[in-house]
Design a protein around this motif. Structure first.
Motif, mmCIF file in Angstrom:
data_model
loop_
_atom_site.group_PDB
_atom_site.id
_atom_site.type_symbol
_atom_site.label_atom_id
_atom_site.label_comp_id
_atom_site.label_asym_id
_atom_site.label_seq_id
_atom_site.Cartn_x
_atom_site.Cartn_y
_atom_site.Cartn_z
ATOM 1 N N GLY A 145 0.851 -1.078 0.091
ATOM 2 C CA GLY A 145 -0.110 -0.057 0.066
ATOM 3 C C GLY A 145 0.684 1.283 0.132
ATOM 4 N N ILE A 146 2.044 1.145 0.629
ATOM 5 C CA ILE A 146 2.970 2.608 0.744
ATOM 6 C C ILE A 146 3.564 2.453 -0.580
ATOM 7 C CG2 ILE A 146 4.826 3.178 2.036
ATOM 8 C CD1 ILE A 146 4.038 1.440 4.393
ATOM 9 N N ASP A 147 3.987 1.412 -1.204
ATOM 10 C CA ASP A 147 4.354 1.588 -2.583
ATOM 11 C C ASP A 147 3.474 2.225 -3.522
ATOM 12 O OD1 ASP A 147 7.107 0.517 -1.856
ATOM 13 O OD2 ASP A 147 6.275 -1.536 -2.433
ATOM 14 N N ASP A 148 2.346 1.795 -3.448
ATOM 15 C CA ASP A 148 1.340 2.152 -4.489
ATOM 16 C C ASP A 148 1.089 3.777 -4.249
ATOM 17 O OD1 ASP A 148 1.222 -0.312 -5.463
ATOM 18 O OD2 ASP A 148 -0.689 -0.805 -4.338
ATOM 19 N N LEU A 149 0.780 4.039 -2.900
ATOM 20 C CA LEU A 149 0.454 5.613 -2.608
ATOM 21 C C LEU A 149 1.762 6.375 -2.954
ATOM 22 C CD1 LEU A 149 -1.136 4.912 0.889
ATOM 23 C CD2 LEU A 149 -2.319 6.103 -1.372
ATOM 24 N N GLY A 150 2.836 5.795 -2.720
ATOM 25 C CA GLY A 150 4.325 6.341 -2.997
ATOM 26 C C GLY A 150 4.435 6.784 -4.492
ATOM 27 N N ALA A 151 4.017 5.841 -5.325
ATOM 28 C CA ALA A 151 4.160 6.136 -6.733
ATOM 29 C C ALA A 151 3.007 6.870 -7.132
ATOM 30 C CB ALA A 151 3.890 4.600 -7.471
ATOM 31 N N ALA A 152 1.913 6.787 -6.912
ATOM 32 C CA ALA A 152 0.666 7.877 -7.172
ATOM 33 C C ALA A 152 1.100 9.208 -6.805
ATOM 34 C CB ALA A 152 -0.613 7.371 -6.587
ATOM 35 N N VAL A 153 1.762 9.541 -5.683
ATOM 36 C CA VAL A 153 1.895 10.905 -5.345
ATOM 37 C C VAL A 153 3.009 11.388 -6.130
ATOM 38 C CG1 VAL A 153 0.992 10.863 -2.957
ATOM 39 C CG2 VAL A 153 3.407 10.321 -3.351
ATOM 40 N N GLN A 154 4.312 10.603 -6.275
ATOM 41 C CA GLN A 154 5.108 11.022 -7.342
ATOM 42 C C GLN A 154 4.495 11.372 -8.636
ATOM 43 O OE1 GLN A 154 8.489 7.967 -6.567
ATOM 44 N NE2 GLN A 154 9.845 9.428 -7.595
ATOM 45 N N ALA A 155 3.604 10.503 -9.132
ATOM 46 C CA ALA A 155 3.065 10.905 -10.354
ATOM 47 C C ALA A 155 2.488 12.024 -10.397
ATOM 48 C CB ALA A 155 2.336 9.538 -11.007
ATOM 49 N N ALA A 156 1.717 12.313 -9.385
ATOM 50 C CA ALA A 156 0.796 13.429 -9.561
ATOM 51 C C ALA A 156 1.765 14.655 -8.714
ATOM 52 C CB ALA A 156 -0.614 13.163 -8.465
ATOM 53 N N ASP A 157 2.836 14.537 -8.380
ATOM 54 C CA ASP A 157 3.478 15.486 -7.626
ATOM 55 C C ASP A 157 2.840 16.090 -6.368
ATOM 56 O OD1 ASP A 157 5.668 17.354 -7.287
ATOM 57 O OD2 ASP A 157 4.849 18.725 -8.867
ATOM 58 N N SER A 158 2.211 15.237 -5.473
ATOM 59 C CA SER A 158 1.516 15.622 -4.550
ATOM 60 C C SER A 158 1.923 14.955 -3.120
ATOM 61 C CB SER A 158 0.004 15.539 -4.801
ATOM 62 O OG SER A 158 -0.141 14.221 -4.733
ATOM 63 N N ARG A 159 1.292 15.370 -2.213
ATOM 64 C CA ARG A 159 1.711 14.884 -0.684
ATOM 65 C C ARG A 159 0.723 14.135 -0.017
ATOM 66 N NH1 ARG A 159 6.191 16.373 1.646
ATOM 67 N NH2 ARG A 159 5.107 16.117 3.588
ATOM 68 N N LEU A 160 0.766 13.313 0.732
ATOM 69 C CA LEU A 160 -0.105 12.649 1.471
ATOM 70 C C LEU A 160 0.491 12.247 2.870
ATOM 71 C CD1 LEU A 160 -1.918 9.841 -0.476
ATOM 72 C CD2 LEU A 160 -2.894 11.604 0.426
ATOM 73 N N ASP A 161 -0.475 12.618 3.736
ATOM 74 C CA ASP A 161 -0.194 11.950 5.052
ATOM 75 C C ASP A 161 -0.577 10.441 5.251
ATOM 76 O OD1 ASP A 161 0.887 14.340 6.026
ATOM 77 O OD2 ASP A 161 -0.629 15.183 7.432
ATOM 78 N N VAL A 162 0.275 9.524 5.890
ATOM 79 C CA VAL A 162 -0.138 8.260 6.022
ATOM 80 C C VAL A 162 -0.282 7.933 7.350
ATOM 81 C CG1 VAL A 162 0.285 5.971 5.048
ATOM 82 C CG2 VAL A 162 0.804 7.877 3.904
ATOM 83 N N PHE A 163 -1.167 7.284 8.093
ATOM 84 C CA PHE A 163 -1.298 6.703 9.211
ATOM 85 C C PHE A 163 -1.247 5.153 9.141
ATOM 86 C CE2 PHE A 163 -3.588 10.636 10.005
ATOM 87 C CZ PHE A 163 -3.307 10.806 11.216
ATOM 88 N N VAL A 164 -0.453 4.603 9.924
ATOM 89 C CA VAL A 164 -0.052 2.992 10.048
ATOM 90 C C VAL A 164 -1.623 2.398 10.879
ATOM 91 C CG1 VAL A 164 0.931 0.962 10.954
ATOM 92 C CG2 VAL A 164 2.122 3.033 9.768
ATOM 93 N N GLU A 165 -2.408 1.562 10.191
ATOM 94 C CA GLU A 165 -3.804 1.046 10.984
ATOM 95 C C GLU A 165 -3.182 -0.078 11.866
ATOM 96 O OE1 GLU A 165 -7.082 0.428 8.616
ATOM 97 O OE2 GLU A 165 -8.164 -0.189 10.392
ATOM 98 N N ILE A 166 -3.236 -0.203 12.866
ATOM 99 C CA ILE A 166 -3.031 -1.568 13.940
ATOM 100 C C ILE A 166 -4.378 -2.100 14.179
ATOM 101 C CG2 ILE A 166 -0.651 -0.421 14.456
ATOM 102 C CD1 ILE A 166 -1.858 0.347 17.134
ATOM 103 N N ASP A 167 -4.187 -3.330 14.572
ATOM 104 C CA ASP A 167 -5.501 -4.085 14.663
ATOM 105 C C ASP A 167 -5.188 -4.138 16.255
ATOM 106 O OD1 ASP A 167 -7.509 -6.101 15.398
ATOM 107 O OD2 ASP A 167 -6.329 -7.572 14.380
ATOM 108 N N VAL A 168 -6.280 -3.527 16.719
ATOM 109 C CA VAL A 168 -6.318 -3.296 18.309
ATOM 110 C C VAL A 168 -7.492 -4.134 18.690
ATOM 111 C CG1 VAL A 168 -5.269 -1.032 18.582
ATOM 112 C CG2 VAL A 168 -7.577 -1.197 18.294
ATOM 113 N N GLY A 169 -7.994 -5.115 18.019
ATOM 114 C CA GLY A 169 -8.970 -6.148 18.685
ATOM 115 C C GLY A 169 -10.089 -6.444 17.719
ATOM 116 N N GLN A 170 -10.342 -5.500 16.748
ATOM 117 C CA GLN A 170 -11.527 -5.796 16.052
ATOM 118 C C GLN A 170 -11.285 -6.955 15.108
ATOM 119 O OE1 GLN A 170 -12.927 -2.464 13.637
ATOM 120 N NE2 GLN A 170 -14.841 -3.643 13.273
#
Ligand SMILES: *Cc1c(COP(=O)(O)O)cnc(C)c1O
Length: 364
Positions: A113-138
């Motif tokens: 997912g990080i690779d895909d988003l990284g490639a997309a922002v590079q192509a679009a010349d933009s920036r994204l904030d990315v949170f790591v989702e952790i499984d906390v019991g659901q």
């Protein structure tokens, strides 16, 4: 126009109750020293998102790329997609949307997912904030807390155009545990997993800018943890029949039912009446709606019909003749809203606003 003149079925918002809910949550967050980023998957409505922001919210969450696009097009400029976004087309849309809003963030739980988003922002010349989702019991999305989450955070930091924004830690399956002490226990376990992950990040020398999570059933516990910075409560603005069945601790904050489906009696028989709000007017995944009329129980839903039975356990039944209008309390607010194009705001039985459900049907 009077409420009685509204054509049915219609999605109704009691504005007095809605506004009290907004104020109750805003005051709570203020006192607890946490920020509010309400979940807009509940209402999908830019007008409501704006009002939440006027009441102090820092922005909103959404669940879908298209929801983000729809709310951004209507002027909402700080959006967190609190979900996994997979596929080149969606990554491209997000990367392009990031150029049109003040702040856009998304969650990941996989290096790809990080690779895909990284490639997309590079192509679009933009920036994204990315949170790591952790499984906390659901056990829905999310990586294991601890070491694996740290590896993802490091990978985000190494990608040009991506910034590690913190941890997404939502314990969804705890929201409707009926016993409040049991619910507190489930959230306590989630909080421990966040702690452990924060420590692992610290040991790796990585700052954790923000921890975000919580829902209407649990936010008091996350807010008191000292570990969550942001609450992503959704249902509190509307409430529903499912949430009404949650038990609460003494002195718990109260949220009022503000969302209703207005329906009309279209047929009357000896032992039942039929209303014009069935499965296509309200969602039944969390149970049938409650009837706001003494003595009646919503017993059965088909596509466009709802069958109401008199039920002595609910009081002496009021007379419901053909043409009578009554309010229903939906079983589950979020998917009910998604069935409607408009939400009609009423105050003291008079229509005051008609807002479009901008992101209705935004599944992509
Ligand atoms: C649904 C959801 C919320 C909000 O939950 P409510 O119970 O409606 O308050 C928050 N975060 C995420 C990730 C969700 O899926």
């Amino acid at each position: 126009m009077a409420e009685a003149a509204i054509d049915t079925p219609a999605l109704l918002l009691d504005l007095n109750a809605f506004e009290r809910n907004l104020v109750t949550m805003a005051q709570f967050a203020d006192r607890a020293g946490v920020q509010l980023r309400p979940h807009a998957k509940t209402h999908k409505c830019a007008a409501i998102a704006e009002i939440q922001i006027e009441h102090g919210a820092v922005g909103v969450c959404v669940q879908k790329t298209e929801e983000a696009c729809a709310l951004a097009a209507a002027g909402i400029d700080d959006i967190f997609v609190s979900n996994q976004i997979v596929g080149a087309a969606k990554c491209k849309r997000l990367a392009e949307l990031a150029k049109r809003v003040r702040r856009l963030a998304v969650a990941v739980d996989d290096l790809r997912g990080i690779d895909d988003l990284g490639a997309a922002v590079q192509a679009a010349d933009s920036r994204l904030d990315v949170f790591v989702e952790i499984d906390v019991g659901q056990h829905r999305c999310g990586v294991a807390p601890g070491r694996v989450a740290v590896e993802l955070a490091q990978a985000i930091g190494a990608r040009p155009g991506l910034r590690f924004a913190g941890l997404q830690a939502y314990q969804g399956s705890a929201q409707h545990i009926r016993d409040p002490r049991e619910r507190a226990g489930a959230i306590g376990a989630a909080i421990d997993l966040v702690h452990l992950t924060r420590e692992a990040l610290r040991d790796a020398g990585l700052p954790c800018p923000r921890v975000t999570g919580a829902g209407t059933g649990s936010f008091v516990f996350e807010a008191a943890s000292g570990t969550f910075d942001e609450l992503q409560v959704g249902s509190y603005v509307f409430m529903d029949a499912d949430y009404s069945r949650n038990g609460n601790l003494p002195n718990a904050l109260q949220f009022e039912q503000s969302l209703f489906v207005l329906t009309t009696v279209i047929s009357r028989a000896e032992a039942h009446v039929v209303v014009d709000a069935g499965l296509k007017a309200h969602s039944t995944d969390s149970g049938l709606p409650l009837v706001v009329a003494s003595g009646w129980r919503y017993a059965q839903a088909s596509d466009e019909h709802g069958k109401l039975l008199a039920d002595a356990a609910l009081g002496a039944p009021v007379s419901l003749d053909r043409g009578a209008q009554i309010r229903l309390i939906p079983g589950h607010c979020d998917p009910t809203v998604n069935l409607h194009d408009w939400i009609v705001g009423v105050r003291n039985d008079v229509v005051e606003s008609v807002w479009p459900i901008d992101a209705r049907g935004a599944l992509g």
